[in-house]
Write an enzyme that holds these catalytic residues in place. Structure first.
Site, short mmCIF file in Angstrom:
data_model
loop_
_atom_site.label_atom_id
_atom_site.label_comp_id
_atom_site.label_asym_id
_atom_site.label_seq_id
_atom_site.Cartn_x
_atom_site.Cartn_y
_atom_site.Cartn_z
N HIS A 249 0.77 -1.17 -0.04
CA HIS A 249 0.02 0.03 0.17
C HIS A 249 1.01 1.24 -0.02
O HIS A 249 1.88 1.35 0.46
CB HIS A 249 -0.85 -0.12 1.25
CG HIS A 249 -1.97 0.99 1.01
ND1 HIS A 249 -2.00 2.17 1.56
CD2 HIS A 249 -3.41 0.76 0.63
CE1 HIS A 249 -3.09 3.07 1.36
NE2 HIS A 249 -4.02 2.01 0.98
N ASP B 75 -7.88 -5.42 0.33
CA ASP B 75 -8.46 -6.24 -0.85
C ASP B 75 -8.03 -7.57 -0.53
O ASP B 75 -8.57 -8.48 -1.62
CB ASP B 75 -7.99 -5.50 -2.23
CG ASP B 75 -8.47 -4.16 -2.48
OD1 ASP B 75 -9.63 -4.09 -2.08
OD2 ASP B 75 -7.77 -3.35 -3.25
N1 ACO Z 1 4.11 -7.61 -4.86
C1 ACO Z 1 5.45 -7.65 -4.95
N2 ACO Z 1 6.37 -6.57 -4.76
C2 ACO Z 1 5.46 -5.31 -4.47
C3 ACO Z 1 4.23 -5.46 -4.22
C4 ACO Z 1 3.46 -6.52 -4.45
N3 ACO Z 1 2.09 -6.60 -4.25
N4 ACO Z 1 3.95 -4.02 -3.96
C5 ACO Z 1 4.98 -3.47 -3.83
N5 ACO Z 1 6.08 -4.44 -4.43
C6 ACO Z 1 7.68 -3.68 -4.34
C7 ACO Z 1 7.88 -3.01 -5.64
O1 ACO Z 1 8.30 -3.86 -6.63
C8 ACO Z 1 8.98 -1.92 -5.04
O2 ACO Z 1 10.02 -2.64 -5.07
P1 ACO Z 1 11.39 -1.79 -5.41
O3 ACO Z 1 11.61 -0.68 -4.38
O4 ACO Z 1 12.40 -3.08 -5.56
O5 ACO Z 1 11.36 -1.24 -6.95
C9 ACO Z 1 8.34 -1.46 -3.70
O6 ACO Z 1 7.79 -2.76 -3.25
C10 ACO Z 1 7.74 -0.39 -3.65
O7 ACO Z 1 6.48 -0.44 -4.53
P2 ACO Z 1 5.88 0.69 -5.34
O8 ACO Z 1 5.22 0.15 -6.43
O9 ACO Z 1 6.99 1.51 -5.50
O10 ACO Z 1 4.93 1.32 -4.14
P3 ACO Z 1 3.74 2.17 -4.30
O11 ACO Z 1 3.59 2.80 -3.06
O12 ACO Z 1 3.70 3.07 -5.51
O13 ACO Z 1 2.58 1.15 -4.59
C11 ACO Z 1 0.78 -0.31 -4.60
C12 ACO Z 1 1.37 0.73 -3.89
C13 ACO Z 1 0.41 -0.02 -5.95
C14 ACO Z 1 -0.34 -0.52 -3.84
C15 ACO Z 1 1.58 -1.58 -4.93
O14 ACO Z 1 2.00 -1.89 -3.74
C16 ACO Z 1 0.86 -2.73 -5.42
O15 ACO Z 1 1.07 -2.54 -6.77
N6 ACO Z 1 0.11 -3.51 -4.84
C17 ACO Z 1 -0.60 -4.60 -5.45
C18 ACO Z 1 -1.90 -3.94 -6.12
C19 ACO Z 1 -2.76 -3.79 -4.77
O16 ACO Z 1 -3.19 -4.51 -3.91
N7 ACO Z 1 -3.59 -2.56 -4.67
C20 ACO Z 1 -4.66 -2.26 -3.93
C21 ACO Z 1 -4.04 -1.04 -2.89
S1 ACO Z 1 -5.29 -0.68 -1.48
C22 ACO Z 1 -6.77 0.09 -2.42
O17 ACO Z 1 -6.38 0.74 -3.68
C23 ACO Z 1 -7.75 0.09 -1.72
#
Ligand code: ACO
Length: 428
Positions: free
Chosen positions: A306, A363
């Site tokens: 998140h 979720d």
């Molecule tokens: N699985 C694997 N790796 C992940 C995940 C995941 N679910 N989420 C983040 N990471 C990793 C990224 O690859 C990144 O790695 P790096 O630093 O080596 O490049 C690091 O963790 C940070 O991730 P970002 O995408 O930069 O973080 P951001 O804050 O931009 O994204 C997000 C948050 C979009 C929710 C992300 O965690 C994600 O895509 N999760 C899966 C989708 C999801 O569950 N979304 C629901 C959010 S809750 C809502 O909207 C109600």
């Protein structure tokens, strides 16, 4: 507000930036005069370090896993409150007394029907259209039907539009479902609760009485509470940005629905259940964990991570508990729940997820509950939109009533060509 100052030195010039404090949470640097004083903008793609507004509605401490609506912890609201009560709280700032809640519920109930002509919109869509596509279109179309309440400068108009949106969104969502399965639309029934009415309009048929199962009604109501608002997330910021130009509220909420649809936001609940189905049994989990960690593989654990929570999402805690309640009430047991629990356990003990502070979000478990209740995955994000409408409306109202409100207009770091002369077509 504190009158602290921060000092920034740019090109040898010292600039004082006021530091503003809220009631809780990090202070912010007020950079509104920065460009005027320095000729420089700030650069923050994704707004990871930018507070876009003052707000007194919702507070999140992502490091501690805290979510408060008007100061009340989400766990307490989910346990003791109802979606109508939380809606009143979000809109008005205080919990209602008995009379206020009864009046508010009555008002919302009286607005649940939609203009009969609106029902014709549905037949313009393909039956296999994604219901979120239908929601974007039909909610946007509301502005053509309720133009009498779109003078946003008038607080009374804003209240009527807000009530209409909160009241009609379950009817519109249920109709989107009914259309997709080829069943007739059901009119709302005023003797049922907000949530019971929605369940009946979704799963009932004219041929027989629909019996609302109290435990399912309660679980659904709680899911609505958990999704009601979440501070300045992508879709709420979209609603605010659209509304900042003075656009009518129905169009603004349609914009919020469009943003919510994306898999990184509201679409993650659908993606999370699809992922669990793909994983299937616990023995396949290690393979998917490795894929999630592989930088060359686009696969991510959906329902994990998140932007704000770097701790367990407090909504996921309630959601996990609700799974068992729904299973018991419906006498079902989806083996995917065991897979989800095991996946969570493995991920939370894996150094990659620990180091990146990736925890289950709201979720992760919601899809299992919604699927048990009978919703197809394509409806999951629709349910999110239904519940979030009250948050969007509350945030939109807060923005419009703020005397300092301005049109939202970010700046950019331009990386395109510098000025050049037009070359006639025959010379290119
Ligand atoms: N699985 C694997 N790796 C992940 C995940 C995941 N679910 N989420 C983040 N990471 C990793 C990224 O690859 C990144 O790695 P790096 O630093 O080596 O490049 C690091 O963790 C940070 O991730 P970002 O995408 O930069 O973080 P951001 O804050 O931009 O994204 C997000 C948050 C979009 C929710 C992300 O965690 C994600 O895509 N999760 C899966 C989708 C999801 O569950 N979304 C629901 C959010 S809750 C809502 O909207 C109600």
């Amino acid at each position: 507000m504190s009158d602290n100052q921060a000092t920034l030195t740019i090109d040898g010039k010292t600039i004082d930036l006021p530091v503003k404090s809220g009631t809780i949470g990090p202070d912010v640097l007020d950079i509104r005069k920065l460009y005027g004083q320095s000729g420089k903008f700030t650069y923050d793609p994704g707004f990871t370090s930018t507070a876009s507004c003052d707000s007194a509605i919702t507070y999140i401490d992502g490091d501690e896993g805290v979510l408060l609506h008007r100061g009340y912890p989400i766990g307490q609201l989910a346990e003791h409150s109802s979606f109508m009560e939380v809606s009143y709280l979000l809109l008005n700032g205080e919990l209602p007394n008995q009379d206020e809640l009864a009046n508010f519920t009555r008002t919302i109930t009286r607005h649940t029907m939609v203009h009969e002509q609106l029902t014709k919109f549905y037949s313009g869509f393909r039956r296999d259209a994604h219901p979120m596509a239908v929601m974007c279109g039909v909610v946007g179309a509301l502005s053509a039907f309720y133009h009498d309440s779109t003078d946003i400068a008038d607080p009374q108009n804003r209240t009527i539009s807000s009530h209409r949106l909160i009241a009609k969104i379950p009817t519109i969502a249920a109709m989107a479902y009914k259309y997709s399965v080829g069943q007739p639309f059901l009119y709302p029934r005023n003797d049922l609760s907000y949530t019971g009415n929605f369940l009946r309009m979704t799963f009932g048929v004219p041929a027989e009485e629909y019996e609302v199962i109290p435990e399912v009604e309660r679980a659904m109501d709680r899911i609505f509470i958990l999704h009601a608002d979440h501070e300045q997330n992508a879709s709420t910021s979209t609603v605010r940005l659209a509304g900042s130009s003075g656009a009518n509220p129905f169009a603004c909420i349609a914009a919020g629905i469009a943003c919510l649809w994306g898999p990184a936001h509201g679409g993650a609940n659908e993606a999370a259940l699809n992922m669990l189905r793909e994983i299937g049994t616990p023995d396949k989990i290690p393979h998917y964990i490795e894929r999630a960690k592989d930088k060359n593989d686009p696969f991510r654990l959906m329902g994990f991570g998140h932007r704000v929570y770097k701790n367990y999402d407090p909504r996921a805690t309630v959601m996990q508990k609700t799974v068992r309640e729904v299973f018991d009430a419906l006498k079902v047991n989806d083996p995917l729940f065991e897979t989800a629990l095991r996946l969570e356990e493995i991920a939370l003990n894996d150094p990659y997820f620990i180091e990146k502070k990736l925890f289950p979000n709201v979720d992760f478990y919601s899809g299992i509950i919604l699927s048990a209740i009978g919703f197809p995955t394509t409806m999951f994000t629709v349910l999110f939109a239904l519940a979030r409408t009250v948050g969007w409306v509350a945030q939109w109202n807060e923005m419009i009533s703020d005397p300092g409100q301005k049109i939202g207009r970010p700046r950019q770091l331009y990386t395109g060509p510098t000025q050049r002369d037009y070359i006639p077509l025959d010379q290119r």
